[in-house]
Design a protein around this motif. Structure first.
Motif, PDB file in Angstrom:
ATOM      1  N   TRP A   1       1.077  -1.262   0.213  1.00 33.23           N
ATOM      2  CA  TRP A   1       0.171   0.208  -0.104  1.00 33.23           C
ATOM      3  C   TRP A   1       1.712   1.436   0.088  1.00 33.23           C
ATOM      4  O   TRP A   1       0.384   2.150  -1.233  1.00 33.23           O
TER       5      TRP A   1
ATOM      6  N   ALA B   1      -1.494  20.358  -3.680  1.00 33.25           N
ATOM      7  CA  ALA B   1       0.020  20.253  -4.282  1.00 33.25           C
ATOM      8  C   ALA B   1      -0.235  20.012  -5.572  1.00 33.25           C
ATOM      9  O   ALA B   1       1.052  20.802  -6.124  1.00 33.25           O
TER      10      ALA B   1
ATOM     11  N   PHE C   1       5.996  22.772  -1.084  1.00 31.23           N
ATOM     12  CA  PHE C   1       4.795  23.394  -0.919  1.00 31.23           C
ATOM     13  C   PHE C   1       3.962  22.693   0.263  1.00 31.23           C
ATOM     14  O   PHE C   1       5.066  21.391   1.081  1.00 31.23           O
TER      15      PHE C   1
ATOM     16  N   GLY D   1      -5.938  14.135   0.945  1.00 32.06           N
ATOM     17  CA  GLY D   1      -6.228  14.282  -0.249  1.00 32.06           C
ATOM     18  C   GLY D   1      -6.424  15.379  -1.278  1.00 32.06           C
ATOM     19  O   GLY D   1      -6.249  16.041  -1.798  1.00 32.06           O
TER      20      GLY D   1
ATOM     21  N   ALA E   1       7.279  14.775  -1.017  1.00 31.57           N
ATOM     22  CA  ALA E   1       6.615  14.255   0.102  1.00 31.57           C
ATOM     23  C   ALA E   1       5.269  13.187  -0.694  1.00 31.57           C
ATOM     24  O   ALA E   1       4.697  12.376   0.043  1.00 31.57           O
TER      25      ALA E   1
ATOM     26  N   VAL F   1      -4.408  18.157  -0.134  1.00 34.68           N
ATOM     27  CA  VAL F   1      -3.442  18.515  -0.033  1.00 34.68           C
ATOM     28  C   VAL F   1      -2.808  17.870  -1.264  1.00 34.68           C
ATOM     29  O   VAL F   1      -1.729  18.585  -1.251  1.00 34.68           O
TER      30      VAL F   1
ATOM     31  N   LEU G   1       4.212   8.466   5.959  1.00 34.68           N
ATOM     32  CA  LEU G   1       4.705   9.492   4.909  1.00 34.68           C
ATOM     33  C   LEU G   1       5.652   9.875   5.236  1.00 34.68           C
ATOM     34  O   LEU G   1       6.614  10.259   4.704  1.00 34.68           O
ATOM     35  N   PHE G   2       6.544  10.232   6.320  1.00 35.12           N
ATOM     36  CA  PHE G   2       7.422  11.054   6.904  1.00 35.12           C
ATOM     37  C   PHE G   2       8.203  10.552   7.726  1.00 35.12           C
ATOM     38  O   PHE G   2       8.871   9.555   8.549  1.00 35.12           O
TER      39      PHE G   2
ATOM     40  N   LEU H   1      -3.754  20.919   7.213  1.00 34.95           N
ATOM     41  CA  LEU H   1      -2.657  20.452   7.498  1.00 34.95           C
ATOM     42  C   LEU H   1      -1.913  21.155   8.391  1.00 34.95           C
ATOM     43  O   LEU H   1      -1.888  22.006   8.747  1.00 34.95           O
TER      44      LEU H   1
HETATM   45  O1  UT7 Z   1       4.591  17.426   2.700  1.00 37.28           O
HETATM   46  C1  UT7 Z   1       3.045  17.968   3.525  1.00 37.28           C
HETATM   47  C2  UT7 Z   1       2.271  17.759   1.808  1.00 37.28           C
HETATM   48  N1  UT7 Z   1       1.599  16.915   1.645  1.00 37.28           N
HETATM   49  C3  UT7 Z   1       1.075  16.098   1.094  1.00 37.28           C
HETATM   50  O2  UT7 Z   1       1.915  16.658  -0.070  1.00 37.28           O
HETATM   51  C4  UT7 Z   1       0.200  14.370   1.286  1.00 37.28           C
HETATM   52  C5  UT7 Z   1      -0.498  14.803   0.232  1.00 37.28           C
HETATM   53  N2  UT7 Z   1      -1.207  13.372  -0.004  1.00 37.28           N
HETATM   54  C6  UT7 Z   1      -0.969  12.153  -0.185  1.00 37.28           C
HETATM   55  O3  UT7 Z   1       0.161  12.397  -0.420  1.00 37.28           O
HETATM   56  C7  UT7 Z   1      -2.233  11.282  -0.295  1.00 37.28           C
HETATM   57  O4  UT7 Z   1      -3.143  11.872  -0.086  1.00 37.28           O
HETATM   58  C8  UT7 Z   1      -1.616   9.886   1.258  1.00 37.28           C
HETATM   59  C9  UT7 Z   1      -1.074   9.340   0.485  1.00 37.28           C
HETATM   60  C10 UT7 Z   1      -1.923  10.972   2.726  1.00 37.28           C
HETATM   61  C11 UT7 Z   1      -3.000   8.959   1.102  1.00 37.28           C
HETATM   62  O5  UT7 Z   1      -3.142   9.079  -0.376  1.00 37.28           O
HETATM   63  P1  UT7 Z   1      -4.645   8.129  -0.829  1.00 37.28           P
HETATM   64  O6  UT7 Z   1      -4.705   7.833  -2.473  1.00 37.28           O
HETATM   65  O7  UT7 Z   1      -4.865   9.876  -0.762  1.00 37.28           O
HETATM   66  O8  UT7 Z   1      -5.514   7.100  -0.243  1.00 37.28           O
HETATM   67  P2  UT7 Z   1      -6.500   7.941   0.587  1.00 37.28           P
HETATM   68  O9  UT7 Z   1      -6.357   8.317   1.112  1.00 37.28           O
HETATM   69  O10 UT7 Z   1      -8.174   8.404  -0.402  1.00 37.28           O
HETATM   70  O11 UT7 Z   1      -7.628   6.238   1.663  1.00 37.28           O
HETATM   71  C12 UT7 Z   1      -7.106   5.242   0.311  1.00 37.28           C
HETATM   72  C13 UT7 Z   1      -8.084   3.500   1.572  1.00 37.28           C
HETATM   73  C14 UT7 Z   1      -9.077   4.197   2.155  1.00 37.28           C
HETATM   74  O12 UT7 Z   1      -9.371   2.985   2.567  1.00 37.28           O
HETATM   75  P3  UT7 Z   1     -10.516   3.065   1.960  1.00 37.28           P
HETATM   76  O13 UT7 Z   1     -12.155   4.020   2.686  1.00 37.28           O
HETATM   77  O14 UT7 Z   1     -10.829   3.224   0.720  1.00 37.28           O
HETATM   78  O15 UT7 Z   1     -11.712   1.756   2.825  1.00 37.28           O
HETATM   79  C15 UT7 Z   1      -7.954   4.387   3.729  1.00 37.28           C
HETATM   80  O16 UT7 Z   1      -8.551   4.165   5.040  1.00 37.28           O
HETATM   81  O17 UT7 Z   1      -6.390   3.733   1.791  1.00 37.28           O
HETATM   82  C16 UT7 Z   1      -7.177   3.436   3.269  1.00 37.28           C
HETATM   83  N3  UT7 Z   1      -5.700   3.995   3.916  1.00 37.28           N
HETATM   84  C17 UT7 Z   1      -4.458   3.305   4.218  1.00 37.28           C
HETATM   85  N4  UT7 Z   1      -4.681   1.306   4.198  1.00 37.28           N
HETATM   86  C18 UT7 Z   1      -3.005   1.125   4.001  1.00 37.28           C
HETATM   87  C19 UT7 Z   1      -4.674   5.280   4.706  1.00 37.28           C
HETATM   88  N5  UT7 Z   1      -3.649   4.844   4.384  1.00 37.28           N
HETATM   89  C20 UT7 Z   1      -3.406   3.775   4.720  1.00 37.28           C
HETATM   90  C21 UT7 Z   1      -2.474   2.693   5.200  1.00 37.28           C
HETATM   91  N6  UT7 Z   1      -2.017   1.777   4.563  1.00 37.28           N
HETATM   92  N7  UT7 Z   1      -1.366   3.694   5.685  1.00 37.28           N
END
Ligand code: UT7
Length: 390
Positions: A48, A242, A330, A236, A272, A238, A172-173, A206
């Motif tokens: 994942w 970005a 960002f 999502g 990121a 952010v 992530l961090f 954030l």
């Molecule tokens: O440095 C500051 C700037 N930060 C960023 O730019 C971060 C920007 N955001 C991201 O990189 C992404 O949004 C994330 C990596 C944080 C998340 O990725 P995503 O593709 O947006 O995933 P999501 O939050 O839409 O979650 C999809 C699914 C969810 O499950 P359901 O609701 O589809 O059943 C989450 O519960 O993935 C699940 N999920 C995980 N599963 C396994 C969320 N985190 C995890 C995890 N392991 N760590």
């Protein structure tokens, strides 16, 4: 007058002095944590994390390591490459969201440990955009003639403010630090342009609710279900922000530098998420090979990610003299920032680190320890004497 006109005029007004990067260094903690290590205590998996972010591992500080100790190690390396003495520095800036204290600043600690006693020092808070903001402040001070040399550091121990029960952020961090030395020179080039932006309306996407007017923050954190002193992120939202601002602000910085986006040889973005970088490269219409990425090995080290990626790009010989490179950050605030640099080290010799200077630097690091101790000791004795006299 538009912002672009103002910046262009500012650039023209100070064109006799240029701010060049003459040194660089980085440091990460001793211990790496892989995705498999994480999935032993968080409900996640290597598959994942790697598929959604491009991250394989990150470094996590141990008890003896902190934002300041990592910043200090990166700073020593940068001084080594620049081959200048700590006492040559006029300014130390640390961009960080995980400062050692509210005050004294982490920059003041590093200034003291280096024996940079001719330098001013302060921390800068602009989350993951902080390093580019700090570079802009230092470069403008150099071009305006108020300083000649600056040490600009991005340093973080994100592991200390993560909610290790929140799998959407803790995977992530990572921790680390990167530093550069900027120095005035008449050779045209160096920092050509910068664009700094903020959208405080996105501050709730954030954040780390913490210091300051703590009561207000405590109720805000409680009301939203957020934990005090722990990071939260609407990932999502952010992500969408970005991908939009990376391409937009790189274009703006290129325009200010009077070059085309195609003239950029390498973009060094905040690390990121690999998917953000790929989407931004597509939007800019440039090859994703021109986007430096090392998120796989370090995760997101916030303000440290750009200088760490810069160091690795130099080490991998991905930057040549006269290349145009774009830095783009960002993050929280929301904030974002881009900068175009024309690379080229205006030094008489390519031979870094003369033996004599290296010895002088080490003597200064030793002196720093004794200088601090003796100043504290003298203060205590003086105050005791004053007490006895009164
Ligand atoms: O440095 C500051 C700037 N930060 C960023 O730019 C971060 C920007 N955001 C991201 O990189 C992404 O949004 C994330 C990596 C944080 C998340 O990725 P995503 O593709 O947006 O995933 P999501 O939050 O839409 O979650 C999809 C699914 C969810 O499950 P359901 O609701 O589809 O059943 C989450 O519960 O993935 C699940 N999920 C995980 N599963 C396994 C969320 N985190 C995890 C995890 N392991 N760590």
């Amino acid at each position: 007058m538009t912002t672009s006109d103002k910046s262009a005029n500012a650039n023209a007004a100070v064109s006799a002095r240029h701010a060049h990067v003459i040194g660089w260094g980085m440091a990460v903690p001793e211990t790496a944590m892989t995705n498999d290590d994480l999935s032993a205590f968080v409900d996640t998996s290597d598959d994942w994390i790697y598929a959604r972010t491009g991250i394989k591992q990150r470094f996590i500080a141990n008890e003896g390591e902190s934002t300041a100790t990592l910043a200090y190690l990166a700073a020593q390396q940068a001084l080594e490459v620049a081959d200048i003495l700590p006492t040559d520095l006029d300014l130390v800036v640390v961009a960080t969201s995980t400062a050692e204290n509210i005050f004294p600043s982490t920059a003041s600690l590093v200034q003291d440990w280096l024996n940079a006693h001719e330098a001013g020092a302060f921390d800068l808070s602009a989350a993951c955009s902080g390093f580019v903001y700090a570079m802009n402040m230092a470069a403008d001070s150099i071009r305006a003639g108020s300083i000649d040399s600056a040490l600009v550091i991005g340093a973080e121990t994100m592991s200390r403010i993560l909610d290790w029960q929140d799998r959407s952020t803790c995977i992530l961090f990572g921790d680390g630090a990167g530093a550069v030395v900027l120095q005035a020179n008449e050779t045209p080039g160096g920092v050509l342009s910068s664009v700094l932006r903020s959208d405080g309306a996105g501050g709730d996407l954030l954040a780390i609710p913490s210091v300051g007017s703590i009561d207000a923050n405590q109720s805000r954190a409680g009301a939203n279900g957020y934990k005090l002193y722990k990071m939260y992120m609407a990932g999502g939202e952010v992500f969408k922000f970005a991908t939009r601002v990376v391409s937009e602000s790189v274009e703006q910085a290129c325009k200010l530098a009077d070059i085309n986006v195609e003239d950029i040889n390498l973009v060094i973005p905040h690390q990121a998420n690999l998917r953000i970088l790929q989407a931004a490269a597509r939007k800019l219409g440039i090859d994703s090979d021109k986007f430096m990425s090392n998120v796989e090995r370090y995760g997101n080290t916030s303000a440290a990610s750009i200088p760490i990626a810069l160091c690795e790009a130099i080490e991998e010989r991905r930057i040549q003299n006269k290349d145009h490179i774009a830095l783009v950050g960002f993050g929280g605030g929301l904030t974002w920032a881009s900068m175009v640099i024309r690379w080229g080290i205006p030094k008489p010799s390519e031979q870094h680190g003369s033996l004599l200077n290296r010895q002088r630097r080490h003597v200064q690091y030793r002196i720093a320890k004794w200088r601090s101790r003796s100043r504290r000791w003298r203060r205590r004795v003086n105050s005791r004497v004053r007490d006895l006299q009164s």
